[in-house]
Design a protein around this motif. Structure first.
Motif, PDB file in Angstrom:
ATOM      1  N   HIS A 106       0.811  -1.221   0.000  1.00  0.00           N
ATOM      2  CA  HIS A 106       0.000   0.000   0.000  1.00  0.00           C
ATOM      3  C   HIS A 106       0.852   1.282   0.000  1.00  0.00           C
ATOM      4  N   GLU A 161      -5.155  -4.545   0.903  1.00  0.00           N
ATOM      5  CA  GLU A 161      -6.175  -4.022  -0.005  1.00  0.00           C
ATOM      6  C   GLU A 161      -5.610  -2.809  -0.716  1.00  0.00           C
ATOM      7  N   PRO A 208      -7.615  -1.294   6.195  1.00  0.00           N
ATOM      8  CA  PRO A 208      -7.547  -2.767   6.187  1.00  0.00           C
ATOM      9  C   PRO A 208      -6.122  -3.321   6.040  1.00  0.00           C
ATOM     10  N   CYS A 209      -5.128  -2.477   5.748  1.00  0.00           N
ATOM     11  CA  CYS A 209      -3.784  -3.010   5.466  1.00  0.00           C
ATOM     12  C   CYS A 209      -2.985  -3.258   6.743  1.00  0.00           C
TER      13      CYS A 209
END
Ligand code: PPE
Length: 308
Positions: A28, A107, A114-115
């Protein structure tokens, strides 16, 4: 300065071979630049390598993560131990240490929540950031055409990874124009900082430096070190708003940073600062600084954190 590999990099609790310390391309932070890092130096001391102000750097890393809304899945003590382990494994007496907190593979999209939050700590040998000649004789500085980003747009108190786009733009512009380093001003024309350094001006025996939070500069640990040293040497140090003309009129000026250390400014925008040679106050501070980092000044020995 090409990287010189060392043995191991600490990644999420494990020591990994330097050449195996890899991440997925869909990490990310690689896409959106939301991460936080530190730059720390270890110096040789009579008791082996000493990490200079390690606890202060790790504390700033956690504060930066807090500002950016990242929860580091380790304690400060665990990352202090990780830094010491990496330095010990390297076998180096002197090195630069880079802890990095980043959002990993999970994600995509701008919501990073969410990471997973991943952490790595690497170290490698790194010489004088602005050159040995810069430390000895001073550097040529150029005021950048890029403004320092406004603290209302990006939280400059965090040493956030993506925020360094601003520094890189300024650095490339200055180097291409034949200068050693760039100085960034705020959007209303006050001195903020160098691409990776804080700025000090000496005038009539007093040291002046811009207030970091109002000009979007990082609260430098080296700047704090230099402030203590300068006051102990009997000089007054004050935070004051400064403009580029204050550099033109300065008796002396210098930059401070972990990578850069304490570097005299010989000229700004082709105008000589003071005599154009490192001034007596800058030189006196440099002398104590380079002894302090090696644990050679008894009153500052708590700043040096040994790795064994
Ligand atoms: N301002 C900025 C923007 C900055 O990046 C640094 C450190 C400082 C001031 C000085 O902070 P301190 O190191 O706590 O005194 N810059 C780091 C990164 C340099 C790099 O090229 O990467 C450093 O010096 O480690």
């Amino acid at each position: 300065m090409p990287l010189t590999p060392t043995e191991k990099i600490w990644m999420d609790g494990k020591l990994v071979d330097w050449h195996e310390a890899k991440i997925h391309v869909l990490t990310h932070s690689l896409h959106y630049g939301l991460g936080v890092f530190e730059g720390i130096r270890a110096y040789p001391t009579s008791a082996g390598p000493g990490v200079f102000r390690l606890s202060a750097h790790i504390h700033r890393l956690f504060q930066g993560a807090h500002i950016l809304g990242l929860t580091i899945p380790y304690t400060e003590d665990e990352l202090i131990a990780a830094v010491k382990e990496v330095v010990r494994e390297s076998g180096l007496e002197a090195c630069y240490i880079r802890p990095l907190v980043y959002l990993g593979y999970g994600e995509m999209g701008l919501n990073p929540m969410p990471c997973p939050v991943n952490v790595a700590v690497a170290c490698w040998p790194w010489g004088a950031y602005l050159g040995d000649d810069g430390i000895a004789n001073g550097i040529r500085l150029k005021v950048s055409s890029w403004a320092r980003h406004d603290p209302r747009a990006l939280p400059t108190a965090a040493k956030g990874t993506g925020m360094y786009v601003n520094s890189s733009l300024a650095k490339v512009e200055a180097v291409r124009a034949g200068y050693d380093e760039a100085l960034l001003l705020t959007t209303d024309g006050h001195i903020s900082e160098g691409t990776g350094e804080n700025c000090f001006v000496v005038r009539r025996g007093r040291l002046l430096t811009p207030p970091p939070s109002s000009v979007g500069a990082l609260e430098g640990i080296t700047a704090d070190t230099v402030t203590v040293i300068a006051r102990d040497l009997g000089y007054e140090v004050v935070e004051a708003p400064l403009r580029r003309t204050d550099l033109f009129m300065a008796d002396e000026a210098f930059l401070t940073g972990t990578a850069a250390e304490v570097v005299p400014i010989a000229s700004v925008d082709d105008r000589v600062v003071g005599t154009g040679k490192p001034g007596p106050i800058t030189t006196a501070i440099q002398e104590v600084f380079f002894k302090a980092v090696r644990g050679e000044v008894p009153e500052y020995k708590d700043w040096v954190e040994h790795v064994t």
